[in-house]
Scaffold this motif. Structure first.
Motif, mmCIF file in Angstrom:
data_model
loop_
_atom_site.group_PDB
_atom_site.id
_atom_site.type_symbol
_atom_site.label_atom_id
_atom_site.label_comp_id
_atom_site.label_asym_id
_atom_site.label_seq_id
_atom_site.Cartn_x
_atom_site.Cartn_y
_atom_site.Cartn_z
ATOM 1 N N GLY A 51 0.809 -1.229 0.000
ATOM 2 C CA GLY A 51 0.000 0.000 0.000
ATOM 3 C C GLY A 51 0.832 1.264 0.000
ATOM 4 O O GLY A 51 0.344 2.340 0.352
ATOM 5 N N ARG A 52 2.078 1.152 -0.439
ATOM 6 C CA ARG A 52 2.989 2.317 -0.452
ATOM 7 C C ARG A 52 2.327 3.532 -1.098
ATOM 8 O O ARG A 52 2.412 4.646 -0.563
ATOM 9 N N ILE A 53 1.641 3.306 -2.233
ATOM 10 C CA ILE A 53 0.963 4.405 -2.923
ATOM 11 C C ILE A 53 -0.546 4.376 -2.645
ATOM 12 O O ILE A 53 -1.185 5.428 -2.495
ATOM 13 N N ALA A 54 -1.128 3.179 -2.559
ATOM 14 C CA ALA A 54 -2.588 3.072 -2.409
ATOM 15 C C ALA A 54 -3.068 3.742 -1.121
ATOM 16 O O ALA A 54 -4.120 4.406 -1.116
ATOM 17 N N VAL A 55 -2.310 3.592 -0.042
ATOM 18 C CA VAL A 55 -2.784 4.157 1.232
ATOM 19 C C VAL A 55 -2.793 5.687 1.183
ATOM 20 O O VAL A 55 -3.825 6.307 1.483
ATOM 21 N N PRO A 56 -1.696 6.353 0.763
ATOM 22 C CA PRO A 56 -1.790 7.815 0.654
ATOM 23 C C PRO A 56 -2.806 8.277 -0.389
ATOM 24 O O PRO A 56 -3.428 9.331 -0.220
ATOM 25 N N LEU A 57 -3.013 7.478 -1.446
ATOM 26 C CA LEU A 57 -4.009 7.864 -2.458
ATOM 27 C C LEU A 57 -5.416 7.787 -1.850
ATOM 28 O O LEU A 57 -6.249 8.676 -2.088
ATOM 29 N N ALA A 58 -5.666 6.758 -1.050
ATOM 30 C CA ALA A 58 -6.975 6.632 -0.389
ATOM 31 C C ALA A 58 -7.160 7.764 0.623
ATOM 32 O O ALA A 58 -8.245 8.330 0.754
ATOM 33 N N ARG A 59 -6.061 8.102 1.318
ATOM 34 C CA ARG A 59 -6.147 9.213 2.291
ATOM 35 C C ARG A 59 -6.464 10.521 1.588
ATOM 36 O O ARG A 59 -7.044 11.443 2.157
ATOM 37 N N ARG A 60 -6.079 10.620 0.316
ATOM 38 C CA ARG A 60 -6.335 11.822 -0.492
ATOM 39 C C ARG A 60 -7.816 11.909 -0.891
ATOM 40 O O ARG A 60 -8.268 12.895 -1.451
ATOM 41 N N GLY A 61 -8.557 10.797 -0.626
ATOM 42 C CA GLY A 61 -9.990 10.829 -0.928
ATOM 43 C C GLY A 61 -10.395 9.990 -2.128
ATOM 44 O O GLY A 61 -11.576 9.929 -2.474
ATOM 45 N N VAL A 62 -9.414 9.321 -2.769
ATOM 46 C CA VAL A 62 -9.745 8.469 -3.924
ATOM 47 C C VAL A 62 -10.188 7.104 -3.398
ATOM 48 O O VAL A 62 -9.574 6.550 -2.480
ATOM 49 N N ARG A 63 -11.275 6.551 -3.960
ATOM 50 C CA ARG A 63 -11.694 5.187 -3.607
ATOM 51 C C ARG A 63 -10.752 4.212 -4.312
ATOM 52 O O ARG A 63 -10.678 4.212 -5.544
ATOM 53 N N VAL A 64 -10.022 3.421 -3.523
ATOM 54 C CA VAL A 64 -8.995 2.541 -4.096
ATOM 55 C C VAL A 64 -9.323 1.085 -3.783
ATOM 56 O O VAL A 64 -9.713 0.750 -2.660
ATOM 57 N N GLN A 65 -9.177 0.233 -4.793
ATOM 58 C CA GLN A 65 -9.220 -1.220 -4.605
ATOM 59 C C GLN A 65 -7.899 -1.795 -5.096
ATOM 60 O O GLN A 65 -7.217 -1.155 -5.921
#
Ligand code: SAM
Length: 245
Positions: A51-65
């Motif tokens: 989740g190196r990128i997915a976690v900060p991207l989700a924190r940015r408000g993007v819905r990530v799977q």
């Protein structure tokens, strides 16, 4: 199922082995770039890892799977605050289907090369296309094969040489496979890791995208959109779903 090369030993030490990848100066431009492309839609990461990128991207408000073959890498992601919002499916990203449609799919850090056959790489593009909404984008970050650095008859190219980490590629140009060999010195002990990769040219990726119904939107040398040139050692490429018909 392809082999899982990211076992517990690698998952537990992923951040320690590649600390440069976790520098905010590296992560922030990736998140900016991906958040911009996702817009108000959802994003799917193939090979989501820790989740190196997915976690900060989700924190940015993007819905990530995410999709990943390694339960150990996902276990590391689950230790990070914010990861509870990210749904992950364990499986091969070349074939695994997930619920929902996406404005963005992305595959980082040379992970397309973990698929060691051309058929599997084409299958991956097709699988992405099956998940993207009309106008949706697919992003790949991958190195340019370093064959120009190999004199005739030579098969080994060192890609990192530091006191604590020695890495070299062992190229077999007949099969288009490079085995990455890593040697780390950790607390005075030697740790090794080798994995096979199918290196792939930008033009071959463009053809795979076209087979899957996508066209090249742009190719850059990095996440800050520096121009891609003959000297670029890696690229960030974006393909977009083409209108059907
Ligand atoms: C180099 S790591 C990158 C992880 C993450 N994307 C990042 O940027 O830090 C590659 C990840 O892809 C996963 N992976 C490799 N081949 C895969 C496959 N065929 N299907 C699903 N996951 C795969 C590995 O388990 C690992 O978590």
């Amino acid at each position: 199922m392809p082999e899982n090369n990211f076992d517990e030993r690698i998952a537990n030490s992923y951040e320690a082995k590649w600390p440069e990848l976790f520098d905010p100066a590296v992560i922030d431009p990736v998140v900016d770039f991906l958040a911009d492309l996702a817009g108000t839609g959802a994003a799917l990461e193939l090979g989501i890892g820790t989740g190196r990128i997915a976690v900060p991207l989700a924190r940015r408000g993007v819905r990530v799977q995410g999709i990943d073959i390694s339960p150990d890498m996902i276990a590391q992601m689950r230790r990070k605050p914010g990861s509870e919002n990210i749904q992950v499916t364990i499986g091969d990203f070349a074939t695994t289907k997930v619920d929902g449609t996406f404005s963005l799919a992305y595959l980082l850090r040379n992970t397309i090369t973990n698929l060691t056959g051309q058929d599997e790489q084409v299958e991956c593009f097709r699988n992405v296309a099956a998940h993207l909404e009309p106008g949706g984008c697919f992003v790949i970050e991958v190195y340019v094969p370093e064959l120009r650095r190999l004199p005739p008859g030579q098969t080994i190219h060192p890609f990192t040489v530091t006191p604590a980490h020695l890495g070299f590629e062992e190229y077999d140009v007949a099969s288009q496979i490079a085995i990455s060999h890593h040697y780390w010195v950790v607390d005075g002990e030697l740790e090794t890791y080798s994995s096979p990769h199918r290196y792939v040219w930008p033009s071959e990726l463009d053809l795979m995208a076209r087979i899957a119904g996508m066209g090249l939107l742009g190719r850059w040398a990095d996440w800050k959109r520096e121009p891609f040139t003959g000297d670029s050692r890696s690229h960030v490429s974006v393909w977009q779903m083409m209108p059907q018909g």
